[in-house]
Scaffold this active site. Structure first.
Site, PDB file in Angstrom:
ATOM      1  CG  ASN A  10       2.265  40.937  72.149  1.00 47.88           C
ATOM      2  OD1 ASN A  10       2.826  40.743  71.070  1.00 47.88           O
ATOM      3  ND2 ASN A  10       0.955  40.796  72.320  1.00 47.88           N
ATOM      4  CD1 TRP A  11       8.085  44.604  71.460  1.00 48.59           C
ATOM      5  CD2 TRP A  11       9.404  44.578  69.656  1.00 48.59           C
ATOM      6  NE1 TRP A  11       9.323  45.060  71.838  1.00 48.59           N
ATOM      7  CE2 TRP A  11      10.145  45.050  70.745  1.00 48.59           C
ATOM      8  CE3 TRP A  11      10.032  44.459  68.414  1.00 48.59           C
ATOM      9  CZ2 TRP A  11      11.496  45.426  70.633  1.00 48.59           C
ATOM     10  CZ3 TRP A  11      11.364  44.815  68.293  1.00 48.59           C
ATOM     11  CH2 TRP A  11      12.087  45.308  69.397  1.00 48.59           C
ATOM     12  CE  LYS A  12      -0.667  43.846  71.304  1.00 49.72           C
ATOM     13  NZ  LYS A  12      -1.978  44.363  71.624  1.00 49.72           N
ATOM     14  CG  HIS A  95      -2.630  38.498  72.093  1.00 53.34           C
ATOM     15  ND1 HIS A  95      -3.511  39.339  71.463  1.00 53.34           N
ATOM     16  CD2 HIS A  95      -1.984  39.239  73.022  1.00 53.34           C
ATOM     17  CE1 HIS A  95      -3.392  40.547  71.990  1.00 53.34           C
ATOM     18  NE2 HIS A  95      -2.477  40.521  72.944  1.00 53.34           N
ATOM     19  CD  GLU A  97      -3.874  42.182  69.343  1.00 51.36           C
ATOM     20  OE1 GLU A  97      -2.760  41.836  68.933  1.00 51.36           O
ATOM     21  OE2 GLU A  97      -4.041  43.140  70.131  1.00 51.36           O
ATOM     22  CD  GLU A 167      -2.637  40.410  77.210  1.00 50.13           C
ATOM     23  OE1 GLU A 167      -1.762  41.256  77.391  1.00 50.13           O
ATOM     24  OE2 GLU A 167      -2.890  39.933  76.088  1.00 50.13           O
ATOM     25  N   GLY A 173      -4.761  47.965  74.435  1.00 49.59           N
ATOM     26  CA  GLY A 173      -4.540  49.046  73.482  1.00 49.59           C
ATOM     27  C   GLY A 173      -5.533  50.189  73.579  1.00 49.59           C
ATOM     28  CB  SER A 212      -3.946  50.058  78.914  1.00 49.76           C
ATOM     29  OG  SER A 212      -4.625  50.013  77.675  1.00 49.76           O
ATOM     30  N   GLY A 233       1.990  45.631  75.601  1.00 47.39           N
ATOM     31  CA  GLY A 233       2.007  45.870  74.163  1.00 47.39           C
ATOM     32  C   GLY A 233       2.615  47.236  73.875  1.00 47.39           C
ATOM     33  N   GLY A 234       1.768  48.255  73.809  1.00 50.61           N
ATOM     34  CA  GLY A 234       2.207  49.609  73.442  1.00 50.61           C
ATOM     35  C   GLY A 234       3.448  50.089  74.192  1.00 50.61           C
TER      36      GLY A 234
HETATM   37  P1  PGA Z   1      -1.370  46.924  75.400  1.00 49.24           P
HETATM   38  O1  PGA Z   1      -1.356  45.424  74.805  1.00 49.24           O
HETATM   39  O2  PGA Z   1      -0.341  46.960  76.494  1.00 49.24           O
HETATM   40  O3  PGA Z   1      -1.000  47.791  74.232  1.00 49.24           O
HETATM   41  O4  PGA Z   1      -2.736  47.175  75.911  1.00 49.24           O
HETATM   42  C1  PGA Z   1      -1.198  44.316  75.653  1.00 49.24           C
HETATM   43  C2  PGA Z   1      -1.306  43.045  74.851  1.00 49.24           C
HETATM   44  O5  PGA Z   1      -2.114  42.979  73.915  1.00 49.24           O
HETATM   45  O6  PGA Z   1      -0.606  42.072  75.137  1.00 49.24           O
END
Ligand code: PGA
Length: 253
Positions: A10-12, A95, A97, A167, A173, A212, A233-234
């Site tokens: 997930n590049w966001k 998600h 967010e 999640e 993050g 994470s 994500g990251g």
């Molecule tokens: P993260 O994000 O790996 O940076 O914690 C995961 C996500 O939000 O899907």
């Protein structure tokens, strides 16, 4: 039948054409274990470039969101029909967010899941509790409340066509990963909750862990009985690290 293992990126709202170029070149070379699929979800403007560059048969394309509407006067929204034109196979839905920053309700998210399924694609439904909810021991109630509207909307049988990503919001993050034991216990709860509706279907649903995940912790997390891969994500923005995670992930046999 064994569940497939999925490593989803997930590049966001990150990345650019240069990253599309570097990531696709690296992933096209990767040796994936049997039963492992990789899903790359860049932002909408990069779907076309990514679709043109990915050549590996088990590396698929995903979008990060979609409209619940089919077409029409919905300025700024993207439809399923549009996503299908770019060889998208998966769509991340709900998600945290989207839930927290854009106030998407579980009912709206359920409608999005249905829209994705109706188009013949696979939704990656995200669920998860906040730090306060975990501390108050409300995790199971929260997860059930996020799942139930989807069951009501699509019916439990249709869960054989979706992927769920658990999640915990406090792990996204933040560098604070759920311990493998805690993640497994929560995944087990999710599978049991689905099983209370239909045991056969519950067994088929890939349950991904997100929050994470990195090259250092993915192996132990993904080895848990009810964890079938991850949503990253990251770490998914780092070409070497993400490629390494994909190549070391083991599929279930
Ligand atoms: P993260 O994000 O790996 O940076 O914690 C995961 C996500 O939000 O899907």
């Amino acid at each position: 039948m064994n569940r497939r293992t999925i490593v989803a990126a997930n590049w966001k709202m990150n990345g650019d054409l240069a990253l599309v170029e570097k990531m696709s070149a690296s992933l096209n070379q990767v040796q994936l274990d049997d039963n492992v699929d990789v899903v790359v979800c860049p932002s909408f403007p990069y779907l076309s470039a990514m679709a043109n560059k990915l050549t590996h048969k088990n590396i698929l394309l995903g979008a990060q969101n979609v409209s619940e509407q089919i077409s029409g006067a919905f300025t700024g929204e993207i439809s399923m029909t549009m996503l299908k034109e770019f060889s998208v196979n998966y769509v991340i839905v709900g998600h945290s967010e989207r839930r927290n920053l854009y106030k998407e309700s579980s009912v709206l998210i359920a409608r999005k899941v249905k829209t994705v399924l109706n188009a013949g694609l696979t939704p990656i439904l995200c669920i998860g509790e906040s730090a306060e909810e975990r501390t108050a021991e409300h995790t199971e109630v929260v997860l059930a409340a996020q799942l139930q509207p989807v069951i009501d909307e699509i019916g439990i049988e249709k869960f054989s066509e979706i992927v769920i990503a658990y999640e915990p919001v406090w792990a996204i993050g933040t560098g604070k990963t759920a311990s493998p034991e805690m993640a497994q216990a929560t995944h087990h709860f999710i599978r049991q909750f689905l099983a209370s509706n239909n045991a056969e279907i519950a067994h088929k649903v890939p349950l991904l862990y997100g929050g994470s995940v990195n090259a250092g912790n993915c192996e132990t997390l993904f080895a848990q009985t009810d964890i079938d891969g991850g949503l990253l994500g990251g770490a998914s923005l780092k070409v070497e690290e993400f490629t390494q995670i994909c190549s070391t992930t083991k599929g279930s046999i």
